[in-house]
Design a protein around this motif. Sequence first.
Motif, PDB file in Angstrom:
ATOM      1  N   ASN A 655      18.361 -48.842  32.239  1.00 55.00           N
ATOM      2  CA  ASN A 655      18.470 -47.011  32.569  1.00 55.00           C
ATOM      3  C   ASN A 655      19.749 -46.207  32.661  1.00 55.00           C
ATOM      4  O   ASN A 655      20.277 -45.605  33.486  1.00 55.00           O
ATOM      5  CB  ASN A 655      17.583 -47.269  34.253  1.00 55.00           C
ATOM      6  N   ARG A 656      19.645 -46.031  31.189  1.00 53.41           N
ATOM      7  CA  ARG A 656      20.653 -45.026  30.805  1.00 53.41           C
ATOM      8  C   ARG A 656      20.496 -44.094  29.737  1.00 53.41           C
ATOM      9  O   ARG A 656      19.762 -44.983  28.362  1.00 53.41           O
ATOM     10  CB  ARG A 656      22.368 -44.897  31.123  1.00 53.41           C
ATOM     11  N   VAL A 657      21.675 -43.433  29.244  1.00 56.64           N
ATOM     12  CA  VAL A 657      21.391 -42.868  27.649  1.00 56.64           C
ATOM     13  C   VAL A 657      22.357 -42.882  27.345  1.00 56.64           C
ATOM     14  O   VAL A 657      23.521 -42.921  27.796  1.00 56.64           O
ATOM     15  CB  VAL A 657      20.702 -41.147  28.487  1.00 56.64           C
ATOM     16  N   VAL A 658      22.540 -43.321  26.263  1.00 55.10           N
ATOM     17  CA  VAL A 658      23.535 -43.122  25.285  1.00 55.10           C
ATOM     18  C   VAL A 658      23.197 -42.495  23.982  1.00 55.10           C
ATOM     19  O   VAL A 658      22.713 -41.896  23.548  1.00 55.10           O
ATOM     20  CB  VAL A 658      23.607 -44.822  24.692  1.00 55.10           C
ATOM     21  N   GLU A 659      24.963 -41.519  23.843  1.00 55.90           N
ATOM     22  CA  GLU A 659      25.596 -40.875  23.162  1.00 55.90           C
ATOM     23  C   GLU A 659      26.423 -41.483  21.596  1.00 55.90           C
ATOM     24  O   GLU A 659      27.091 -41.720  21.929  1.00 55.90           O
ATOM     25  CB  GLU A 659      25.644 -39.989  23.294  1.00 55.90           C
ATOM     26  N   PHE A 660      25.674 -41.001  20.684  1.00 56.55           N
ATOM     27  CA  PHE A 660      26.523 -41.780  19.342  1.00 56.55           C
ATOM     28  C   PHE A 660      26.939 -40.642  18.152  1.00 56.55           C
ATOM     29  O   PHE A 660      26.437 -39.898  18.482  1.00 56.55           O
ATOM     30  CB  PHE A 660      25.779 -42.738  18.547  1.00 56.55           C
ATOM     31  N   SER A 661      27.974 -40.825  17.607  1.00 52.71           N
ATOM     32  CA  SER A 661      28.231 -39.803  16.283  1.00 52.71           C
ATOM     33  C   SER A 661      27.950 -39.722  15.175  1.00 52.71           C
ATOM     34  O   SER A 661      26.359 -41.326  15.145  1.00 52.71           O
ATOM     35  CB  SER A 661      29.581 -40.257  16.275  1.00 52.71           C
ATOM     36  N   PRO A 662      27.484 -38.879  14.502  1.00 50.81           N
ATOM     37  CA  PRO A 662      26.563 -39.496  13.461  1.00 50.81           C
ATOM     38  C   PRO A 662      26.181 -40.394  12.922  1.00 50.81           C
ATOM     39  O   PRO A 662      25.866 -40.607  11.946  1.00 50.81           O
ATOM     40  CB  PRO A 662      26.523 -37.951  12.402  1.00 50.81           C
ATOM     41  N   THR A 663      28.511 -41.203  12.606  1.00 50.08           N
ATOM     42  CA  THR A 663      28.802 -42.404  11.860  1.00 50.08           C
ATOM     43  C   THR A 663      28.036 -43.470  12.819  1.00 50.08           C
ATOM     44  O   THR A 663      28.022 -44.175  11.838  1.00 50.08           O
ATOM     45  CB  THR A 663      29.474 -42.570  11.057  1.00 50.08           C
ATOM     46  N   GLY A 664      27.622 -43.386  14.013  1.00 51.80           N
ATOM     47  CA  GLY A 664      26.739 -44.403  14.814  1.00 51.80           C
ATOM     48  C   GLY A 664      27.733 -44.691  15.580  1.00 51.80           C
ATOM     49  O   GLY A 664      28.458 -45.851  16.288  1.00 51.80           O
ATOM     50  N   LYS A 665      29.186 -43.961  15.794  1.00 54.35           N
ATOM     51  CA  LYS A 665      30.241 -44.420  16.679  1.00 54.35           C
ATOM     52  C   LYS A 665      29.691 -43.954  18.111  1.00 54.35           C
ATOM     53  O   LYS A 665      29.347 -43.530  18.497  1.00 54.35           O
ATOM     54  CB  LYS A 665      31.784 -44.026  16.647  1.00 54.35           C
ATOM     55  N   PHE A 666      30.169 -44.852  19.450  1.00 57.75           N
ATOM     56  CA  PHE A 666      29.952 -45.124  20.377  1.00 57.75           C
ATOM     57  C   PHE A 666      30.494 -43.334  20.569  1.00 57.75           C
ATOM     58  O   PHE A 666      31.712 -43.443  20.607  1.00 57.75           O
ATOM     59  CB  PHE A 666      30.216 -46.255  21.336  1.00 57.75           C
ATOM     60  N   VAL A 667      30.104 -42.649  21.809  1.00 61.41           N
ATOM     61  CA  VAL A 667      30.845 -41.809  22.133  1.00 61.41           C
ATOM     62  C   VAL A 667      30.304 -41.820  24.317  1.00 61.41           C
ATOM     63  O   VAL A 667      31.588 -41.283  24.301  1.00 61.41           O
ATOM     64  CB  VAL A 667      29.787 -40.063  21.914  1.00 61.41           C
ATOM     65  N   MET A 668      29.509 -42.317  24.441  1.00 63.38           N
ATOM     66  CA  MET A 668      29.448 -41.816  26.087  1.00 63.38           C
ATOM     67  C   MET A 668      27.459 -42.988  26.373  1.00 63.38           C
ATOM     68  O   MET A 668      27.315 -42.388  25.265  1.00 63.38           O
ATOM     69  CB  MET A 668      29.859 -40.310  26.621  1.00 63.38           C
ATOM     70  N   ALA A 669      27.330 -42.740  27.857  1.00 67.18           N
ATOM     71  CA  ALA A 669      27.119 -42.834  28.263  1.00 67.18           C
ATOM     72  C   ALA A 669      26.342 -42.389  29.877  1.00 67.18           C
ATOM     73  O   ALA A 669      27.202 -42.608  30.258  1.00 67.18           O
ATOM     74  CB  ALA A 669      26.493 -44.672  28.314  1.00 67.18           C
ATOM     75  N   PHE A 670      25.003 -42.251  30.105  1.00 69.83           N
ATOM     76  CA  PHE A 670      25.528 -42.055  31.093  1.00 69.83           C
ATOM     77  C   PHE A 670      23.957 -41.932  31.904  1.00 69.83           C
ATOM     78  O   PHE A 670      23.293 -42.844  31.475  1.00 69.83           O
ATOM     79  CB  PHE A 670      25.384 -40.398  31.847  1.00 69.83           C
ATOM     80  N   GLY A 671      24.030 -42.250  33.212  1.00 68.65           N
ATOM     81  CA  GLY A 671      22.670 -42.347  34.463  1.00 68.65           C
ATOM     82  C   GLY A 671      22.819 -44.553  35.258  1.00 68.65           C
ATOM     83  O   GLY A 671      23.830 -44.559  34.245  1.00 68.65           O
ATOM     84  N   LYS A 672      22.081 -44.030  35.859  1.00 65.58           N
ATOM     85  CA  LYS A 672      22.040 -45.536  35.775  1.00 65.58           C
ATOM     86  C   LYS A 672      21.005 -45.280  37.267  1.00 65.58           C
ATOM     87  O   LYS A 672      20.121 -44.349  37.024  1.00 65.58           O
ATOM     88  CB  LYS A 672      23.217 -45.771  37.151  1.00 65.58           C
ATOM     89  N   ALA A 673      20.142 -46.942  37.252  1.00 61.67           N
ATOM     90  CA  ALA A 673      19.497 -47.217  38.150  1.00 61.67           C
ATOM     91  C   ALA A 673      18.817 -45.824  39.850  1.00 61.67           C
ATOM     92  O   ALA A 673      20.040 -46.395  39.723  1.00 61.67           O
ATOM     93  CB  ALA A 673      18.609 -48.337  38.350  1.00 61.67           C
ATOM     94  N   GLY A 674      17.427 -45.792  39.546  1.00 64.66           N
ATOM     95  CA  GLY A 674      17.655 -44.356  40.572  1.00 64.66           C
ATOM     96  C   GLY A 674      16.536 -43.759  40.886  1.00 64.66           C
ATOM     97  O   GLY A 674      15.477 -43.362  39.871  1.00 64.66           O
ATOM     98  N   SER A 675      16.159 -42.559  41.522  1.00 65.23           N
ATOM     99  CA  SER A 675      15.433 -41.364  41.236  1.00 65.23           C
ATOM    100  C   SER A 675      16.206 -40.490  41.909  1.00 65.23           C
ATOM    101  O   SER A 675      15.053 -38.846  41.705  1.00 65.23           O
ATOM    102  CB  SER A 675      14.337 -41.358  43.211  1.00 65.23           C
ATOM    103  N   GLY A 676      17.277 -39.574  41.982  1.00 60.74           N
ATOM    104  CA  GLY A 676      18.243 -39.242  41.694  1.00 60.74           C
ATOM    105  C   GLY A 676      18.335 -38.153  40.296  1.00 60.74           C
ATOM    106  O   GLY A 676      17.757 -39.149  39.500  1.00 60.74           O
ATOM    107  N   GLN A 677      18.879 -36.823  40.704  1.00 63.07           N
ATOM    108  CA  GLN A 677      19.222 -35.665  39.489  1.00 63.07           C
ATOM    109  C   GLN A 677      20.143 -36.979  37.927  1.00 63.07           C
ATOM    110  O   GLN A 677      20.977 -37.313  39.196  1.00 63.07           O
ATOM    111  CB  GLN A 677      19.693 -34.672  40.052  1.00 63.07           C
ATOM    112  N   GLY A 678      19.678 -37.163  37.272  1.00 61.23           N
ATOM    113  CA  GLY A 678      20.232 -37.945  36.303  1.00 61.23           C
ATOM    114  C   GLY A 678      20.195 -39.664  36.047  1.00 61.23           C
ATOM    115  O   GLY A 678      21.260 -40.241  35.612  1.00 61.23           O
TER     116      GLY A 678
END
Length: 709
Positions: A655-678
């Motif tokens: 239950n999250r969204v993950v961001e990677f750089s163009p080369t595939g390096k992990f940048v960050m993740a956000f979100g968790k299980a729930g019904s609120g914003q984000g």
Amino acid sequence: MALIHVPAFTRRWRRLLSIGWVVALALFAAPAMGATSTFTGSVSVGGTAVATNPFTVTSPGQVAATLDWTDSSANLALSLVNSAGTVLATGTGTKPKSLSYNVTAAGTYKLRVRAVSGGSSYTASATYPGAPPFVRYVPPSPDRTGHAEIYPSGLDVGPDGTVYVADTGGDQVEAYAPGATTPEWVTGTRGTKALGRFNNPRDVAYADVNGQPTLFVDDTGYNRVQALDATTGKALSQWAFRFPSTLGISVGVDGSGNQIVLVTEDSQNRVQIFDTAGNLLATVSGTFGGKALWAPRDAATDSNGNIYVADYNNDRVVKFGPGGNVLAAWGSHGSADGQFLRPYGVDVDSSDHVYVADSDNERIQEFDTSGTHLANFGQGGTGANDFQQLRRVAVGPGATPDVYGADLWTYKIVQFDSTGTATHVYGNAPPQDGQFNEPSGMAFDGAGHLFVADAVNQRIERFLTSTGAYDGVKWGQRGWGSGIKDGFNWPRDITYASATSTLWVADTKNNRMVEFGGDGTATGRKFGLAGTGASNMNWPYGVAAYGGDLIVADTFNNRVERWTPPSTPPVKPVTGTVVWSQNIADGVAFKAPYDVAVSGTDIYVADATNKRIVVLNAADATVVRTFGTANLHQPQGVAVDPNTGNVWVTDTSFNRVVEFSPTGKFVMAFGKAGSGQGQFNKPTHIEIDNGLLYVADTWNDRVQVFSLR
């Protein structure tokens, strides 16, 4: 006096924190790390070290910080501290100073600045994993009015006339008191597998188990049977037995009059017999007239323990003895009395009359135990009491019982008396336009429109990108079979082809692609047919346009393909040319690729079960690179930011969204299980348009929009 420093160029505005007595904060996002916070202030030698305002790290990852100051004769120190004030890292170098530290947990952190000698004003910045700001929902006010009151795939009737419903499209179970207009109780929520939650429940069966009114639920998507308190809907237990594929459940008796539970397994072509505690007693299968059971849908027993099976693909009913021996069969393909078109449900009354839900003939047929036709109930049509997608049949108590038919895609159950007269309708409240039940794929036409595949409601809806409001355009209906022109069978994705200014829909369970204009008018072009061969598809969940071609995630065939659609409307839906097909990357076979995205000449594949993103060359499907296995758990959506090249992925099971750089390096993740914003409940497809990130928050029945600038 504190100074406020605002970076001249910002990609993502985060939030303005309160200004401290010596510092102020402005926020923006760095292109490769997530968020950046910048702080300004001043310190003097011998003075108290300054702790900056806190910044929020949304997931484990690297925090990088720098410190520079105006008076070169001074010497300033930099530290990173956590919320407890513990120093995690100190800066190195002379001027400027820098530090880098991999935090292991999300939370709040601060920078600490101290003058070792001299004094000076300074600027400090920290770059860290941080979430993009929420912008809006689509639709602006999402709610459950996008659900029909019921999507009845299964039903049973209790001894007091209570009607129990397997709400397959709502992932719920409901109970109606006799003649009621609203449910007496509703149970079930969408979410990870747990007692009392359902995933595509297909049927229900009532039983009295040692004085406990019990409802057994065929919880198909979770491959199990759950037992509920039939009076309240409270979950009681689940069976330990795990099923490969089930479509029907009923309670009957064996040859000695003992209570048994029959579970019909369509993919295994059999009926399994259990006691009420879930212990397997016997398996029923066999051949009659040279034909074995073929995708059976339901089974029921008479008072002597004989078993009647709705043999769906053979258009017949097969009768087995209590010991599992084949006794007889009746029915053939057709619409005359005693013939069937896809018999789906079966039930037996107290007089041992057998009732069959003759689904594609949109009627219920009544027989004696030898197969002699006795009566019909209901008919096909658009009237309030007519059937359009008949699924199940149940009979009430008594010697002359009422007969109930579950009509899945008109969202209702019709009750007939023994003469065949319709006396009551349960449900019949359709989903409202402009709302969702499991939104999935999305597409943009560049003219201010967002198109969303409203999967469970079997339709496409159009919204304004400026406000997220529904603009009144929709199309689609339930349509089984790849030859149905304007019908869908759980469509999961949609893409806009700029080369033709048209939209292609991944009609997932019809195993095909279908083309439409922006107003929903079918062009007549379509291709695809169920199967595992080179020109077949098996539940395609993702599609992306590449020039005049389409890239298809052929999910259950475990491959990704590039197709050239037919140039003119085909006579048959199978027309289309496979340019290439790829089923392996870096020596590892694809396993459930759920989504594809196009960026330049690269194809990005969300290879879900392998927990990775695979990049293919669009020309020949050679593997460019793979990444994400250390950070992903079940990726089901992928998109590429055209401004930065960063790759955004929905990590569905987490239950999250993950961001990677163009080369595939992990940048960050956000979100968790729930019904609120984000927060999310099974996010699936993800798209980027005009600096905005759109996430299909599928089980929350909404799309969430975030800013990437």
